[in-house]
Design a protein around this motif. Structure first.
Motif, PDB file in Angstrom:
ATOM      1  N   ASN A 104       0.829  -1.198   0.000  1.00 32.17           N
ATOM      2  CA  ASN A 104       0.000   0.000   0.000  1.00 32.17           C
ATOM      3  C   ASN A 104       0.865   1.249   0.000  1.00 32.17           C
ATOM      4  O   ASN A 104       1.252   1.771   1.024  1.00 32.17           O
ATOM      5  CB  ASN A 104      -0.951   0.005   1.199  1.00 32.17           C
ATOM      6  CG  ASN A 104      -2.073   0.992   1.005  1.00 32.17           C
ATOM      7  OD1 ASN A 104      -2.021   1.820   0.107  1.00 32.17           O
ATOM      8  ND2 ASN A 104      -3.082   0.899   1.833  1.00 32.17           N
ATOM      9  N   ASP A 105       1.136   1.715  -1.206  1.00 33.49           N
ATOM     10  CA  ASP A 105       1.909   2.949  -1.376  1.00 33.49           C
ATOM     11  C   ASP A 105       0.990   4.086  -1.828  1.00 33.49           C
ATOM     12  O   ASP A 105       1.438   5.052  -2.423  1.00 33.49           O
ATOM     13  CB  ASP A 105       3.034   2.729  -2.375  1.00 33.49           C
ATOM     14  CG  ASP A 105       2.520   2.240  -3.726  1.00 33.49           C
ATOM     15  OD1 ASP A 105       1.290   2.220  -3.943  1.00 33.49           O
ATOM     16  OD2 ASP A 105       3.352   1.878  -4.573  1.00 33.49           O
ATOM     17  N   ASN A 106      -0.308   3.947  -1.560  1.00 38.64           N
ATOM     18  CA  ASN A 106      -1.351   4.904  -1.933  1.00 38.64           C
ATOM     19  C   ASN A 106      -1.542   5.035  -3.435  1.00 38.64           C
ATOM     20  O   ASN A 106      -2.234   5.923  -3.893  1.00 38.64           O
ATOM     21  CB  ASN A 106      -1.097   6.281  -1.329  1.00 38.64           C
ATOM     22  CG  ASN A 106      -1.198   6.259   0.170  1.00 38.64           C
ATOM     23  OD1 ASN A 106      -1.996   5.511   0.736  1.00 38.64           O
ATOM     24  ND2 ASN A 106      -0.383   7.050   0.828  1.00 38.64           N
ATOM     25  N   LEU A 107      -0.936   4.158  -4.213  1.00 38.10           N
ATOM     26  CA  LEU A 107      -1.111   4.187  -5.656  1.00 38.10           C
ATOM     27  C   LEU A 107      -1.366   2.785  -6.213  1.00 38.10           C
ATOM     28  O   LEU A 107      -2.302   2.594  -6.985  1.00 38.10           O
ATOM     29  CB  LEU A 107       0.125   4.808  -6.324  1.00 38.10           C
ATOM     30  CG  LEU A 107       0.129   4.814  -7.845  1.00 38.10           C
ATOM     31  CD1 LEU A 107      -0.999   5.695  -8.379  1.00 38.10           C
ATOM     32  CD2 LEU A 107       1.461   5.286  -8.383  1.00 38.10           C
ATOM     33  N   SER A 108      -0.553   1.816  -5.825  1.00 40.21           N
ATOM     34  CA  SER A 108      -0.620   0.480  -6.416  1.00 40.21           C
ATOM     35  C   SER A 108      -1.974  -0.208  -6.276  1.00 40.21           C
ATOM     36  O   SER A 108      -2.502  -0.708  -7.271  1.00 40.21           O
ATOM     37  CB  SER A 108       0.488  -0.406  -5.848  1.00 40.21           C
ATOM     38  OG  SER A 108       1.745   0.100  -6.230  1.00 40.21           O
ATOM     39  N   PRO A 109      -2.605  -0.274  -5.077  1.00 38.51           N
ATOM     40  CA  PRO A 109      -3.909  -0.938  -4.996  1.00 38.51           C
ATOM     41  C   PRO A 109      -4.972  -0.249  -5.865  1.00 38.51           C
ATOM     42  O   PRO A 109      -5.803  -0.911  -6.489  1.00 38.51           O
ATOM     43  CB  PRO A 109      -4.274  -0.860  -3.517  1.00 38.51           C
ATOM     44  CG  PRO A 109      -2.967  -0.711  -2.814  1.00 38.51           C
ATOM     45  CD  PRO A 109      -2.123   0.110  -3.752  1.00 38.51           C
ATOM     46  N   GLN A 110      -4.918   1.062  -5.935  1.00 40.49           N
ATOM     47  CA  GLN A 110      -5.881   1.791  -6.765  1.00 40.49           C
ATOM     48  C   GLN A 110      -5.602   1.538  -8.249  1.00 40.49           C
ATOM     49  O   GLN A 110      -6.532   1.349  -9.034  1.00 40.49           O
ATOM     50  CB  GLN A 110      -5.818   3.278  -6.447  1.00 40.49           C
ATOM     51  CG  GLN A 110      -6.970   4.049  -7.037  1.00 40.49           C
ATOM     52  CD  GLN A 110      -7.065   5.462  -6.477  1.00 40.49           C
ATOM     53  OE1 GLN A 110      -6.185   5.930  -5.755  1.00 40.49           O
ATOM     54  NE2 GLN A 110      -8.128   6.146  -6.804  1.00 40.49           N
TER      55      GLN A 110
END
Length: 168
Positions: free
Chosen positions: A112-118
């Motif tokens: 969860n790097d605030n980009l990958s899951p999205q």
């Protein structure tokens, strides 16, 4: 004789797809769960989002990949692999739950790097709710969600995002 055979054949192929995914919603979270196409109950993909627009993507499986550890997951389109670029993500392997002395459930969580899951979730939607995944050390997986269930999840995610923006 031919008509019952056609009905049986169509039913046999359509029922598993209808039961392949589920959508759930609480006051604060939307979740889509998709069973792996071949392994069904042994491998499951979950995607969720909350009111703060935090996305979470996990793959639950039965293979110990030296948990806890970090690895790589690659996402592909099922249909037109040549037209869609593969996307790679860092994943964290962890023990989720020990069932008994011989059986344990593990997770591969997209970091969860605030980009990958999205990004993963958006690519899943762009590929018509279908994706092929390869996690280092495991055979490739194929996940195909029911359109009705996936549509409900993405509607919920959009409503969560709108509610969050309205509060700002």
């Amino acid at each position: 004789m031919i008509t019952p055979l056609i009905v049986l054949t169509v039913s046999a192929f359509s029922i598993p797809l209808l039961e392949n995914s589920t959508y759930s919603q609480t006051e604060t979270k939307c979740t889509l769960t998709v069973k792996e196409e071949r392994l069904l109950d042994n491998t499951v993909l979950t995607m969720s989002t909350d009111r703060k627009n935090n996305y979470d993507v996990k793959i639950y499986h039965l293979s110990d990949l030296q948990a806890p550890s970090r690895g790589q997951l690659t996402q592909y389109s099922i249909d037109n692999v040549d037209q869609h670029q593969e996307i790679s993500y860092a994943v964290d392997h962890n023990l989720f739950k020990r069932i008994d002395d011989k059986t344990a459930i593990y997770t591969a969580t997209i970091a969860n790097d605030n980009l990958s899951p999205q990004l993963f979730t958006k690519a899943f939607k762009a590929h018509s709710y279908r994706t092929k995944l390869h996690i280092e050390g495991l055979a490739p997986f194929a996940f195909i969600a029911s359109q009705r269930q996936a549509d409900a999840f993405f509607r919920c995610a959009e409503q969560q995002q709108i509610a969050t923006l309205a509060k700002r």
